[in-house]
Design an enzyme around this catalytic site. Structure first.
Site, PDB file in Angstrom:
ATOM      1  N   ASN A   6       0.874  -1.173   0.000  1.00 39.32           N
ATOM      2  CA  ASN A   6       0.000   0.000   0.000  1.00 39.32           C
ATOM      3  C   ASN A   6       0.907   1.219   0.000  1.00 39.32           C
ATOM      4  O   ASN A   6       1.526   1.537   1.010  1.00 39.32           O
ATOM      5  CB  ASN A   6      -0.895  -0.029   1.251  1.00 39.32           C
ATOM      6  CG  ASN A   6      -1.717   1.232   1.410  1.00 39.32           C
ATOM      7  OD1 ASN A   6      -1.753   2.077   0.518  1.00 39.32           O
ATOM      8  ND2 ASN A   6      -2.374   1.367   2.556  1.00 39.32           N
ATOM      9  N   TRP A   7       0.992   1.859  -1.159  1.00 39.49           N
ATOM     10  CA  TRP A   7       1.928   2.992  -1.279  1.00 39.49           C
ATOM     11  C   TRP A   7       1.434   4.239  -0.545  1.00 39.49           C
ATOM     12  O   TRP A   7       2.191   5.190  -0.367  1.00 39.49           O
ATOM     13  CB  TRP A   7       2.156   3.331  -2.756  1.00 39.49           C
ATOM     14  CG  TRP A   7       2.963   2.304  -3.507  1.00 39.49           C
ATOM     15  CD1 TRP A   7       3.406   1.080  -3.047  1.00 39.49           C
ATOM     16  CD2 TRP A   7       3.444   2.415  -4.859  1.00 39.49           C
ATOM     17  NE1 TRP A   7       4.107   0.437  -4.029  1.00 39.49           N
ATOM     18  CE2 TRP A   7       4.157   1.223  -5.155  1.00 39.49           C
ATOM     19  CE3 TRP A   7       3.335   3.397  -5.847  1.00 39.49           C
ATOM     20  CZ2 TRP A   7       4.756   0.999  -6.399  1.00 39.49           C
ATOM     21  CZ3 TRP A   7       3.933   3.171  -7.089  1.00 39.49           C
ATOM     22  CH2 TRP A   7       4.645   1.990  -7.353  1.00 39.49           C
ATOM     23  N   LYS A   8       0.161   4.264  -0.173  1.00 36.91           N
ATOM     24  CA  LYS A   8      -0.431   5.444   0.482  1.00 36.91           C
ATOM     25  C   LYS A   8      -0.187   6.686  -0.391  1.00 36.91           C
ATOM     26  O   LYS A   8      -0.175   6.586  -1.606  1.00 36.91           O
ATOM     27  CB  LYS A   8       0.095   5.580   1.908  1.00 36.91           C
ATOM     28  CG  LYS A   8      -0.096   4.274   2.704  1.00 36.91           C
ATOM     29  CD  LYS A   8       0.104   4.417   4.180  1.00 36.91           C
ATOM     30  CE  LYS A   8      -0.121   3.065   4.865  1.00 36.91           C
ATOM     31  NZ  LYS A   8      -0.006   3.105   6.303  1.00 36.91           N
ATOM     32  N   GLY A  51       2.749   2.140  10.894  1.00 36.42           N
ATOM     33  CA  GLY A  51       3.701   3.242  10.767  1.00 36.42           C
ATOM     34  C   GLY A  51       4.397   3.603  12.071  1.00 36.42           C
ATOM     35  O   GLY A  51       5.060   4.638  12.157  1.00 36.42           O
ATOM     36  N   GLU A  93      -5.140  -5.001  10.496  1.00 32.61           N
ATOM     37  CA  GLU A  93      -4.124  -3.974  10.727  1.00 32.61           C
ATOM     38  C   GLU A  93      -4.422  -3.268  12.045  1.00 32.61           C
ATOM     39  O   GLU A  93      -5.220  -2.320  12.072  1.00 32.61           O
ATOM     40  CB  GLU A  93      -4.136  -2.946   9.587  1.00 32.61           C
ATOM     41  CG  GLU A  93      -3.860  -3.534   8.222  1.00 32.61           C
ATOM     42  CD  GLU A  93      -3.298  -2.497   7.257  1.00 32.61           C
ATOM     43  OE1 GLU A  93      -2.227  -2.768   6.710  1.00 32.61           O
ATOM     44  OE2 GLU A  93      -3.896  -1.429   7.072  1.00 32.61           O
ATOM     45  N   HIS A 147      -9.372   1.048   4.940  1.00 35.92           N
ATOM     46  CA  HIS A 147      -8.116   1.300   5.660  1.00 35.92           C
ATOM     47  C   HIS A 147      -8.379   2.233   6.835  1.00 35.92           C
ATOM     48  O   HIS A 147      -9.187   3.168   6.730  1.00 35.92           O
ATOM     49  CB  HIS A 147      -7.068   1.900   4.714  1.00 35.92           C
ATOM     50  CG  HIS A 147      -5.698   1.851   5.307  1.00 35.92           C
ATOM     51  ND1 HIS A 147      -5.274   2.758   6.252  1.00 35.92           N
ATOM     52  CD2 HIS A 147      -4.681   0.978   5.133  1.00 35.92           C
ATOM     53  CE1 HIS A 147      -4.036   2.438   6.611  1.00 35.92           C
ATOM     54  NE2 HIS A 147      -3.654   1.366   5.949  1.00 35.92           N
ATOM     55  N   GLY A 149       3.019  -1.139   4.248  1.00 31.39           N
ATOM     56  CA  GLY A 149       3.072   0.298   3.971  1.00 31.39           C
ATOM     57  C   GLY A 149       4.496   0.729   3.671  1.00 31.39           C
ATOM     58  O   GLY A 149       5.004   0.580   2.557  1.00 31.39           O
ATOM     59  N   GLY A 150       5.169   1.259   4.668  1.00 31.30           N
ATOM     60  CA  GLY A 150       6.505   1.833   4.504  1.00 31.30           C
ATOM     61  C   GLY A 150       7.487   0.937   3.760  1.00 31.30           C
ATOM     62  O   GLY A 150       8.204   1.397   2.858  1.00 31.30           O
ATOM     63  N   SER A 201       3.743  -2.219  10.403  1.00 33.52           N
ATOM     64  CA  SER A 201       5.186  -2.307  10.638  1.00 33.52           C
ATOM     65  C   SER A 201       5.759  -3.677  10.293  1.00 33.52           C
ATOM     66  O   SER A 201       6.676  -4.163  10.966  1.00 33.52           O
ATOM     67  CB  SER A 201       5.523  -1.916  12.082  1.00 33.52           C
ATOM     68  OG  SER A 201       5.105  -0.579  12.341  1.00 33.52           O
TER      69      SER A 201
END
Ligand code: 13P
Length: 252
Positions: free
Chosen positions: A9-11, A174, A168, A96, A235-236, A214
């Protein structure tokens, strides 16, 4: 057999040129060393049409991070499920926690989005998870069950077969603070039980339940080793090809 999936998920990260570069890099790296799981990247809307033709669809699937709760019409700034599908994307993330909390998406709104996504033959990655205060109060199961009930329970079994779940915990997103593999397994097994009660044993056995929050190359193997953890929503660590590949390789 349910699918093992690693989804990124590039956000709201990467401009178009940067996104194209990352997609190309992932396609090259994963075509050369094919994954043992399904891989999906979910990008901002504006990237979809440019990224779709760069991906070998047998190696990397493509998804959006959201879609509108209306089919079409005078909804300035919105992007419909049909538009997402027309780019070549096959998936959409819905529910989300960032959409629920910053953009006030309610279970009813999400229900509409899910129906439109499914009607347009998109697979839905539906996110659920509790905030820290809810976990500290021991209410995580109740919260997650409510999120499932609130948006998915009026689907038919056939519609439900197009849903991928992503647990999640909001406190892990994050923050660098991952749920332990045991915490993830406990919740995933609980979720599978809720699905079994509602949609039957086969639906529960077949639904992929991803963990998100994370997740990184250093902890993915331990998380994915749990019987009810079928992969990750990342994510990150999805923003760098090497990190994302490291997580994908946890299935090897
Ligand atoms: P991080 O992997 O950055 O914690 O984000 C998880 C997430 O929200 C994926 O949807």
């Amino acid at each position: 057999m349910r699918k093992k999936i690693v989804a990124g998920n590039w956000k709201m990260n990467k401009n178009l040129q940067e996104g194209i570069e990352l997609a190309k890099e992932l396609n090259t790296v994963l075509s050369a060393d094919r994954p043992n799981c399904d891989v999906v990247i979910c990008t901002p809307f504006i990237h979809l049409a440019s990224v779709a033709p760069l991906l070998d669809a047998s190696v990397i699937g493509l998804g959006a991070e959201n879609c509108a709760d209306k089919a079409s019409g005078a909804y300035t700034g919105e992007v419909s499920a049909e538009m997402v599908k027309s780019t070549g994307a096959q998936y959409v993330i819905l529910g989300h926690s960032e959409r629920r909390s910053y953009y006030h998406e309610t279970p009813e709104i999400l229900k509409e989005k899910i129906k439109l996504a499914l009607a347009n033959n998109l697979k839905v990655i539906f996110c659920i998870g509790e905030v820290l205060e809810e976990r500290e109060a021991g209410k995580q199961n109740e919260v997650v069950k409510g999120q499932l009930e609130g948006s998915l329970f009026d689907l038919s079994a056939e519609q439900f077969s197009q849903i991928i779940l992503a647990y999640e915990p909001v406190w892990a997103i994050g923050t660098g603070k991952t749920a332990t593999a045991e915490q993830a397994e406990e919740m995933h097994a609980y979720i599978r039980g809720v699905i079994a009660e509602k949609f039957g044993a086969d639906a529960a056995e077949n639904v992929s339940i991803l963990y998100g929050g994370s997740c990184k190359p250093s902890n993915a193997k331990e998380l994915f080793a749990k019987p009810d953890v079928d992969g990750g929503l990342i994510g990150g660590a999805a923003l760098k090809a090497a990190d994302f590949k490291g997580i994908i390789d946890a299935w090897k």
